[in-house]
Design a protein around this motif. Structure first.
Motif, PDB file in Angstrom:
ATOM      1  N   GLY A 203       9.946 -13.787  -2.190  1.00  0.00           N
ATOM      2  CA  GLY A 203      10.443 -12.446  -2.492  1.00  0.00           C
ATOM      3  C   GLY A 203       9.379 -11.398  -2.278  1.00  0.00           C
ATOM      4  O   GLY A 203       8.203 -11.622  -2.575  1.00  0.00           O
ATOM      5  N   ALA A 204       9.776 -10.252  -1.753  1.00  0.00           N
ATOM      6  CA  ALA A 204       8.866  -9.122  -1.555  1.00  0.00           C
ATOM      7  C   ALA A 204       9.079  -8.121  -2.674  1.00  0.00           C
ATOM      8  O   ALA A 204      10.206  -7.709  -2.951  1.00  0.00           O
ATOM      9  CB  ALA A 204       9.131  -8.461  -0.211  1.00  0.00           C
ATOM     10  N   GLU A 205       7.979  -7.726  -3.331  1.00  0.00           N
ATOM     11  CA  GLU A 205       8.054  -6.670  -4.325  1.00  0.00           C
ATOM     12  C   GLU A 205       6.949  -5.657  -4.063  1.00  0.00           C
ATOM     13  O   GLU A 205       5.920  -5.988  -3.467  1.00  0.00           O
ATOM     14  CB  GLU A 205       7.978  -7.220  -5.747  1.00  0.00           C
ATOM     15  CG  GLU A 205       6.631  -7.669  -6.201  1.00  0.00           C
ATOM     16  CD  GLU A 205       6.612  -8.068  -7.678  1.00  0.00           C
ATOM     17  OE1 GLU A 205       7.690  -8.284  -8.262  1.00  0.00           O
ATOM     18  OE2 GLU A 205       5.508  -8.162  -8.240  1.00  0.00           O
ATOM     19  N   PRO A 206       7.134  -4.399  -4.487  1.00  0.00           N
ATOM     20  CA  PRO A 206       6.134  -3.365  -4.204  1.00  0.00           C
ATOM     21  C   PRO A 206       4.888  -3.538  -5.060  1.00  0.00           C
ATOM     22  O   PRO A 206       4.966  -3.932  -6.227  1.00  0.00           O
ATOM     23  CB  PRO A 206       6.864  -2.068  -4.538  1.00  0.00           C
ATOM     24  CG  PRO A 206       7.887  -2.466  -5.551  1.00  0.00           C
ATOM     25  CD  PRO A 206       8.296  -3.874  -5.221  1.00  0.00           C
ATOM     26  N   SER A 207       3.742  -3.234  -4.480  1.00  0.00           N
ATOM     27  CA  SER A 207       2.505  -3.237  -5.257  1.00  0.00           C
ATOM     28  C   SER A 207       2.512  -2.061  -6.223  1.00  0.00           C
ATOM     29  O   SER A 207       3.336  -1.138  -6.103  1.00  0.00           O
ATOM     30  CB  SER A 207       1.300  -3.150  -4.322  1.00  0.00           C
ATOM     31  OG  SER A 207       1.322  -1.921  -3.618  1.00  0.00           O
ATOM     32  N   GLU A 208       1.609  -2.079  -7.179  1.00  0.00           N
ATOM     33  CA  GLU A 208       1.532  -1.027  -8.188  1.00  0.00           C
ATOM     34  C   GLU A 208       1.381   0.346  -7.531  1.00  0.00           C
ATOM     35  O   GLU A 208       0.531   0.547  -6.667  1.00  0.00           O
ATOM     36  CB  GLU A 208       0.330  -1.285  -9.102  1.00  0.00           C
ATOM     37  CG  GLU A 208       0.311  -0.434 -10.357  1.00  0.00           C
ATOM     38  CD  GLU A 208       1.436  -0.777 -11.322  1.00  0.00           C
ATOM     39  OE1 GLU A 208       1.936   0.161 -11.977  1.00  0.00           O
ATOM     40  OE2 GLU A 208       1.815  -1.961 -11.404  1.00  0.00           O
ATOM     41  N   PRO A 213      11.877   2.218  -0.693  1.00  0.00           N
ATOM     42  CA  PRO A 213      13.324   2.179  -0.922  1.00  0.00           C
ATOM     43  C   PRO A 213      13.882   0.775  -0.684  1.00  0.00           C
ATOM     44  O   PRO A 213      13.633   0.156   0.343  1.00  0.00           O
ATOM     45  CB  PRO A 213      13.874   3.168   0.114  1.00  0.00           C
ATOM     46  CG  PRO A 213      12.729   4.081   0.406  1.00  0.00           C
ATOM     47  CD  PRO A 213      11.498   3.238   0.296  1.00  0.00           C
ATOM     48  N   GLY A 214      14.620   0.266  -1.665  1.00  0.00           N
ATOM     49  CA  GLY A 214      15.249  -1.045  -1.513  1.00  0.00           C
ATOM     50  C   GLY A 214      14.458  -2.191  -2.101  1.00  0.00           C
ATOM     51  O   GLY A 214      14.970  -3.308  -2.216  1.00  0.00           O
ATOM     52  N   ILE A 215      13.172  -1.950  -2.471  1.00  0.00           N
ATOM     53  CA  ILE A 215      12.379  -2.986  -3.135  1.00  0.00           C
ATOM     54  C   ILE A 215      11.965  -2.455  -4.498  1.00  0.00           C
ATOM     55  O   ILE A 215      11.468  -1.336  -4.604  1.00  0.00           O
ATOM     56  CB  ILE A 215      11.108  -3.369  -2.339  1.00  0.00           C
ATOM     57  CG1 ILE A 215      11.414  -3.631  -0.866  1.00  0.00           C
ATOM     58  CG2 ILE A 215      10.469  -4.601  -2.957  1.00  0.00           C
ATOM     59  CD1 ILE A 215      10.197  -4.069  -0.066  1.00  0.00           C
ATOM     60  N   ARG A 216      12.170  -3.257  -5.534  1.00  0.00           N
ATOM     61  CA  ARG A 216      11.857  -2.804  -6.883  1.00  0.00           C
ATOM     62  C   ARG A 216      11.109  -3.881  -7.655  1.00  0.00           C
ATOM     63  O   ARG A 216      11.284  -5.069  -7.417  1.00  0.00           O
ATOM     64  CB  ARG A 216      13.153  -2.492  -7.654  1.00  0.00           C
ATOM     65  CG  ARG A 216      13.857  -1.227  -7.235  1.00  0.00           C
ATOM     66  CD  ARG A 216      13.010  -0.003  -7.442  1.00  0.00           C
ATOM     67  NE  ARG A 216      12.454   0.086  -8.768  1.00  0.00           N
ATOM     68  CZ  ARG A 216      13.047   0.702  -9.791  1.00  0.00           C
ATOM     69  NH1 ARG A 216      14.207   1.300  -9.633  1.00  0.00           N
ATOM     70  NH2 ARG A 216      12.475   0.738 -10.977  1.00  0.00           N
ATOM     71  N   LYS A 217      10.287  -3.422  -8.585  1.00  0.00           N
ATOM     72  CA  LYS A 217       9.727  -4.278  -9.627  1.00  0.00           C
ATOM     73  C   LYS A 217      10.283  -3.733 -10.922  1.00  0.00           C
ATOM     74  O   LYS A 217       9.826  -2.720 -11.433  1.00  0.00           O
ATOM     75  CB  LYS A 217       8.202  -4.247  -9.611  1.00  0.00           C
ATOM     76  CG  LYS A 217       7.571  -5.232 -10.580  1.00  0.00           C
ATOM     77  CD  LYS A 217       6.060  -5.268 -10.448  1.00  0.00           C
ATOM     78  CE  LYS A 217       5.456  -6.300 -11.388  1.00  0.00           C
ATOM     79  NZ  LYS A 217       3.975  -6.359 -11.252  1.00  0.00           N
ATOM     80  N   VAL A 238       3.724  -6.062  -1.507  1.00  0.00           N
ATOM     81  CA  VAL A 238       3.451  -5.311  -0.286  1.00  0.00           C
ATOM     82  C   VAL A 238       3.261  -3.856  -0.664  1.00  0.00           C
ATOM     83  O   VAL A 238       3.936  -3.334  -1.558  1.00  0.00           O
ATOM     84  CB  VAL A 238       4.614  -5.488   0.736  1.00  0.00           C
ATOM     85  CG1 VAL A 238       5.943  -5.006   0.162  1.00  0.00           C
ATOM     86  CG2 VAL A 238       4.307  -4.782   2.044  1.00  0.00           C
ATOM     87  N   THR A 239       2.310  -3.191  -0.020  1.00  0.00           N
ATOM     88  CA  THR A 239       2.074  -1.784  -0.335  1.00  0.00           C
ATOM     89  C   THR A 239       3.016  -0.903   0.484  1.00  0.00           C
ATOM     90  O   THR A 239       3.547  -1.323   1.524  1.00  0.00           O
ATOM     91  CB  THR A 239       0.624  -1.372  -0.031  1.00  0.00           C
ATOM     92  OG1 THR A 239       0.432  -1.370   1.402  1.00  0.00           O
ATOM     93  CG2 THR A 239      -0.373  -2.313  -0.679  1.00  0.00           C
ATOM     94  N   GLN A 240       3.173   0.316   0.022  1.00  0.00           N
ATOM     95  CA  GLN A 240       3.996   1.279   0.745  1.00  0.00           C
ATOM     96  C   GLN A 240       3.423   1.532   2.136  1.00  0.00           C
ATOM     97  O   GLN A 240       4.166   1.593   3.126  1.00  0.00           O
ATOM     98  CB  GLN A 240       4.071   2.576  -0.055  1.00  0.00           C
ATOM     99  CG  GLN A 240       4.978   3.633   0.534  1.00  0.00           C
ATOM    100  CD  GLN A 240       5.127   4.821  -0.385  1.00  0.00           C
ATOM    101  OE1 GLN A 240       4.799   4.764  -1.574  1.00  0.00           O
ATOM    102  NE2 GLN A 240       5.620   5.934   0.141  1.00  0.00           N
ATOM    103  N   ALA A 241       2.100   1.657   2.219  1.00  0.00           N
ATOM    104  CA  ALA A 241       1.462   1.900   3.517  1.00  0.00           C
ATOM    105  C   ALA A 241       1.689   0.739   4.470  1.00  0.00           C
ATOM    106  O   ALA A 241       1.954   0.942   5.670  1.00  0.00           O
ATOM    107  CB  ALA A 241      -0.037   2.141   3.332  1.00  0.00           C
ATOM    108  N   GLU A 242       1.602  -0.498   3.975  1.00  0.00           N
ATOM    109  CA  GLU A 242       1.835  -1.667   4.823  1.00  0.00           C
ATOM    110  C   GLU A 242       3.266  -1.701   5.339  1.00  0.00           C
ATOM    111  O   GLU A 242       3.512  -1.992   6.516  1.00  0.00           O
ATOM    112  CB  GLU A 242       1.536  -2.948   4.034  1.00  0.00           C
ATOM    113  CG  GLU A 242       0.057  -3.192   3.796  1.00  0.00           C
ATOM    114  CD  GLU A 242      -0.203  -4.299   2.803  1.00  0.00           C
ATOM    115  OE1 GLU A 242      -1.328  -4.860   2.824  1.00  0.00           O
ATOM    116  OE2 GLU A 242       0.696  -4.616   1.980  1.00  0.00           O
ATOM    117  N   ALA A 243       4.218  -1.400   4.457  1.00  0.00           N
ATOM    118  CA  ALA A 243       5.622  -1.415   4.859  1.00  0.00           C
ATOM    119  C   ALA A 243       5.920  -0.321   5.880  1.00  0.00           C
ATOM    120  O   ALA A 243       6.619  -0.557   6.880  1.00  0.00           O
ATOM    121  CB  ALA A 243       6.516  -1.257   3.628  1.00  0.00           C
ATOM    122  N   GLU A 244       5.398   0.876   5.642  1.00  0.00           N
ATOM    123  CA  GLU A 244       5.666   1.979   6.570  1.00  0.00           C
ATOM    124  C   GLU A 244       5.017   1.735   7.930  1.00  0.00           C
ATOM    125  O   GLU A 244       5.625   2.009   8.974  1.00  0.00           O
ATOM    126  CB  GLU A 244       5.184   3.293   5.951  1.00  0.00           C
ATOM    127  CG  GLU A 244       6.024   3.697   4.744  1.00  0.00           C
ATOM    128  CD  GLU A 244       5.564   4.990   4.095  1.00  0.00           C
ATOM    129  OE1 GLU A 244       4.510   5.538   4.532  1.00  0.00           O
ATOM    130  OE2 GLU A 244       6.249   5.472   3.161  1.00  0.00           O
TER     131      GLU A 244
END
Length: 300
Positions: A203-208, A213-217, A238-244
């Motif tokens: 599972g992929a979740e956002p880092s602190e 959008p679409g991934i939540r902790k 995964v970080t926001q920067a990595e995803a973008e």
């Protein structure tokens, strides 16, 4: 002669191999990285599957009937899918969502005839979910509740999982999915592990501090009731920067124009491919990138 309806086109989405992003080292390790293109569904995301599933099963149980009002808190894709499904099957749809989510999502929901209630950004999805329950308690409609409705993961147990098993000829070794409502990962996990308990579910979740959008902790009190931790072998941040950045690479280097959460899953799938050998890694490309144009992730 029987012709297809738009409802009949949900599912059976393509499974495609990444060609450039995995790199030469991945090929030498004998790995295959595959993306399941859920943006090819008619309303543009993986959420088309549970949306039609939740409505049809609620109808079958006699909980709703055409003409009723449905209420749902959503961060976007489920709302769009439910708006489409409500239009197909004859329901009034009221969607509650935080005000900061992309304008394309709101425009698409309205195009399908849904009414939208915007909530303050600072309240997040938690406030939107609370408001939906208040409206239901006031008799303003029925909540299908994607977060607690077992017809959500059931859609993926009955369709997404079997499609992945079929299209990999049973060779899938790893499955990666963003975790939002967790319906996709729960349903696919249940099916794949029924075929081969050794398939790894990630599972992929956002880092602190990341907002994807679409991934939540989720806070513990808002954790989706459909989520069963035993169905997930590993959770990777995964970080926001990595995803973008991966969203831009997927478009420019693979020709796959995907959304941010899909790119987060792709980032993790490629990381796993660096760790293993002779693996068939499948990740969910849960929607298309054109849903995020106003966010600035894809510069003009």
């Amino acid at each position: 002669m029987k012709y297809l309806t738009i409802e009949d086109t949900i599912g059976n989405t393509p499974l495609v191999q990444l060609q450039r992003l995995p790199g030469q080292g991945n090929a030498s390790r004998g790995n295959v990285v595959l993306g399941k293109l859920e943006g090819n569904n008619p309303a543009g995301s993986v959420k088309d599957r549970p949306a039609i599933s939740m409505i049809k099963h609620a109808e079958a149980r006699g909980n709703i009937k055409p003409g009723d009002t449905l209420i749902e808190a959503t961060s976007g894709n489920t709302g769009i899918a439910l708006a489409m499904a409500a239009a197909i099957r004859g329901y009034r749809m009221v969607l509650i969502m935080p005000e900061h989510l992309s304008i394309e999502r709101r425009q698409t929901m309205r195009a399908f005839g849904a009414e939208i209630v915007l909530t303050p950004q600072k309240g997040g999805m938690e406030y939107a979910r609370d408001l939906a329950e208040q409206m239901r308690d006031q008799g303003k409609g029925v909540i299908l509740d994607q977060f607690a409705n077992e017809d959500n993961p059931l859609a993926h147990f009955e369709t997404t999982g079997p499609e992945i098993w079929r299209d990999t000829a049973g060779k899938v070794t790893h499955f990666v999915s963003a975790m939002g409502t967790t319906g996709s990962i729960m349903g696919v996990s249940r099916y794949l592990k029924s075929q081969n308990p050794n398939v790894q579910i990630i599972g992929a979740e956002p880092s602190e501090g990341s907002q994807i959008p679409g991934i939540r902790k989720w806070p513990q009190e808002y954790l989706p009731k459909i989520y069963k931790p035993a169905g997930v072998d590993r959770v990777v941040q995964v970080t926001q920067a990595e995803a973008e950045e991966m969203a831009r690479k997927m478009a420019a280097e693979e020709g796959i124009f995907c959304g941010i959460s899909a790119a987060g899953a792709a980032h993790i799938a490629l990381k796993i491919a660096e760790e293993v050998e002779n693996a068939t890694i499948v990740f969910i490309v849960c929607d298309r990138g054109d849903r995020y144009l106003s966010t600035g992730v894809f510069p003009a």
